[in-house]
Design an enzyme around this catalytic site. Structure first.
Site, PDB file in Angstrom:
ATOM      1  N   ARG A  90      -6.308   1.300  -4.374  1.00  0.00           N
ATOM      2  CA  ARG A  90      -5.388   0.834  -3.347  1.00  0.00           C
ATOM      3  C   ARG A  90      -5.283  -0.690  -3.366  1.00  0.00           C
ATOM      4  O   ARG A  90      -6.241  -1.391  -3.671  1.00  0.00           O
ATOM      5  CB  ARG A  90      -5.772   1.340  -1.957  1.00  0.00           C
ATOM      6  CG  ARG A  90      -7.106   0.930  -1.438  1.00  0.00           C
ATOM      7  CD  ARG A  90      -8.228   1.961  -1.444  1.00  0.00           C
ATOM      8  NE  ARG A  90      -7.945   3.358  -1.573  1.00  0.00           N
ATOM      9  CZ  ARG A  90      -7.834   4.203  -0.545  1.00  0.00           C
ATOM     10  NH1 ARG A  90      -7.926   3.786   0.668  1.00  0.00           N
ATOM     11  NH2 ARG A  90      -7.634   5.471  -0.777  1.00  0.00           N
ATOM     12  N   ASP A  98      -9.760  -1.219   7.606  1.00  0.00           N
ATOM     13  CA  ASP A  98     -10.422  -0.206   8.434  1.00  0.00           C
ATOM     14  C   ASP A  98     -10.950  -0.839   9.710  1.00  0.00           C
ATOM     15  O   ASP A  98     -11.692  -1.830   9.653  1.00  0.00           O
ATOM     16  CB  ASP A  98     -11.608   0.410   7.678  1.00  0.00           C
ATOM     17  CG  ASP A  98     -11.174   1.295   6.530  1.00  0.00           C
ATOM     18  OD1 ASP A  98     -10.086   1.895   6.629  1.00  0.00           O
ATOM     19  OD2 ASP A  98     -11.926   1.386   5.546  1.00  0.00           O
ATOM     20  N   ASP A 105      -6.757  -1.922   1.938  1.00  0.00           N
ATOM     21  CA  ASP A 105      -7.245  -0.979   2.933  1.00  0.00           C
ATOM     22  C   ASP A 105      -7.816  -1.806   4.071  1.00  0.00           C
ATOM     23  O   ASP A 105      -8.652  -2.688   3.829  1.00  0.00           O
ATOM     24  CB  ASP A 105      -8.363  -0.161   2.259  1.00  0.00           C
ATOM     25  CG  ASP A 105      -8.606   1.161   2.928  1.00  0.00           C
ATOM     26  OD1 ASP A 105      -7.862   1.519   3.848  1.00  0.00           O
ATOM     27  OD2 ASP A 105      -9.558   1.836   2.499  1.00  0.00           O
ATOM     28  N   ARG A 144       0.834  -1.192   0.000  1.00  0.00           N
ATOM     29  CA  ARG A 144       0.000   0.000   0.000  1.00  0.00           C
ATOM     30  C   ARG A 144       0.869   1.242   0.000  1.00  0.00           C
ATOM     31  O   ARG A 144       1.765   1.391   0.816  1.00  0.00           O
ATOM     32  CB  ARG A 144      -0.892   0.013   1.245  1.00  0.00           C
ATOM     33  CG  ARG A 144      -1.559   1.340   1.539  1.00  0.00           C
ATOM     34  CD  ARG A 144      -2.962   1.380   0.978  1.00  0.00           C
ATOM     35  NE  ARG A 144      -3.596   2.650   1.233  1.00  0.00           N
ATOM     36  CZ  ARG A 144      -4.517   2.851   2.167  1.00  0.00           C
ATOM     37  NH1 ARG A 144      -4.903   1.865   2.932  1.00  0.00           N
ATOM     38  NH2 ARG A 144      -5.076   4.035   2.317  1.00  0.00           N
TER      39      ARG A 144
HETATM   40  N1  ROI Z   1     -15.039   1.870  -2.845  1.00  0.00           N
HETATM   41  C1  ROI Z   1     -15.392   0.589  -2.636  1.00  0.00           C
HETATM   42  N2  ROI Z   1     -16.381   0.075  -3.359  1.00  0.00           N
HETATM   43  N3  ROI Z   1     -14.763  -0.194  -1.714  1.00  0.00           N
HETATM   44  C2  ROI Z   1     -13.751   0.309  -0.958  1.00  0.00           C
HETATM   45  O1  ROI Z   1     -13.189  -0.435  -0.121  1.00  0.00           O
HETATM   46  C3  ROI Z   1     -13.356   1.641  -1.144  1.00  0.00           C
HETATM   47  N4  ROI Z   1     -12.356   2.199  -0.421  1.00  0.00           N
HETATM   48  C4  ROI Z   1     -12.008   3.463  -0.562  1.00  0.00           C
HETATM   49  C5  ROI Z   1     -12.679   4.388  -1.531  1.00  0.00           C
HETATM   50  C6  ROI Z   1     -11.639   4.996  -2.462  1.00  0.00           C
HETATM   51  C7  ROI Z   1     -13.371   5.481  -0.751  1.00  0.00           C
HETATM   52  N5  ROI Z   1     -13.678   3.717  -2.330  1.00  0.00           N
HETATM   53  C8  ROI Z   1     -14.033   2.412  -2.115  1.00  0.00           C
HETATM   54  O2  ROI Z   1     -11.054   3.956   0.202  1.00  0.00           O
END
Ligand code: ROI
Length: 165
Positions: free
Chosen positions: A93, A98, A96, A83
């Site tokens: 990315r 979270d 991610d 990343r």
């Molecule tokens: N859009 C989707 N569908 N899934 C994600 O995990 C995701 N993550 C992000 C952004 C760019 C906001 N859009 C995303 O960080």
């Protein structure tokens, strides 16, 4: 041990493999156990539309790590999987991770906001979360099942995995 839900997302470099590798890394976290991982879901990008579709999932871990230590660990997994933090917050990315919920705790500091801001509107978080925790109630008292009822799917698709034998 605290129950922690973690959202996973990727839209680069074989996203399904990225999510699988991240689940393996979550399972190997110190003082923690991976309890469940949802199916993988294909989702339309939120934010800039000129990027590939995402693969998303939600995992439940039990951990004795503090929120700060867990955040460091998940950031380490993100960087191990290539990343690169770019100026564009809304772009592609490889991975991610979270922190969606940390038990029933409310956390709001310069590093971390839990429950994750925006998660209650995001189909690619709510539906996988509902798959593994249908009875979940947020610290604010809202029921996940009620949020799912009013959240448009926006083309979200549960992915089926081919098992080769
Ligand atoms: N859009 C989707 N569908 N899934 C994600 O995990 C995701 N993550 C992000 C952004 C760019 C906001 N859009 C995303 O960080």
């Amino acid at each position: 041990m605290i129950e922690v839900y973690i959202g996973l997302g990727s839209n680069l470099a074989l996203p399904e493999k990225q999510i699988q590798a991240a689940c393996d890394s979550l399972a190997a976290l110190p003082d923690s156990a991976l309890i469940k991982c949802s199916s993988l879901y294909q989702s339309k990008p939120m934010g800039s539309q000129d990027q590939p579709d995402y693969v998303n999932a939600v995992a439940l871990i039990e951990t004795a790590l503090s929120p700060e230590t867990l955040l460091q660990q998940t950031q380490l997994i993100e960087s191990q999987q290539g990343r690169i933090h770019k100026a564009n917050r809304w772009g592609s990315r490889t991975l991610d991770l979270d922190m969606l919920l940390y038990g029933q705790q409310l956390i709001d500091n310069e590093h971390l906001t839990v429950p994750h801001s925006g998660m209650k509107q995001r189909e690619f978080v709510l539906y996988p979360l509902f798959e593994i925790a249908p009875d979940l109630i947020f610290p604010c008292g809202k029921k996940l099942s009620d949020l799912v009822l009013t959240c448009p799917t926006n083309g979200l698709r549960r992915m089926t995995r081919l098992v080769l034998i």
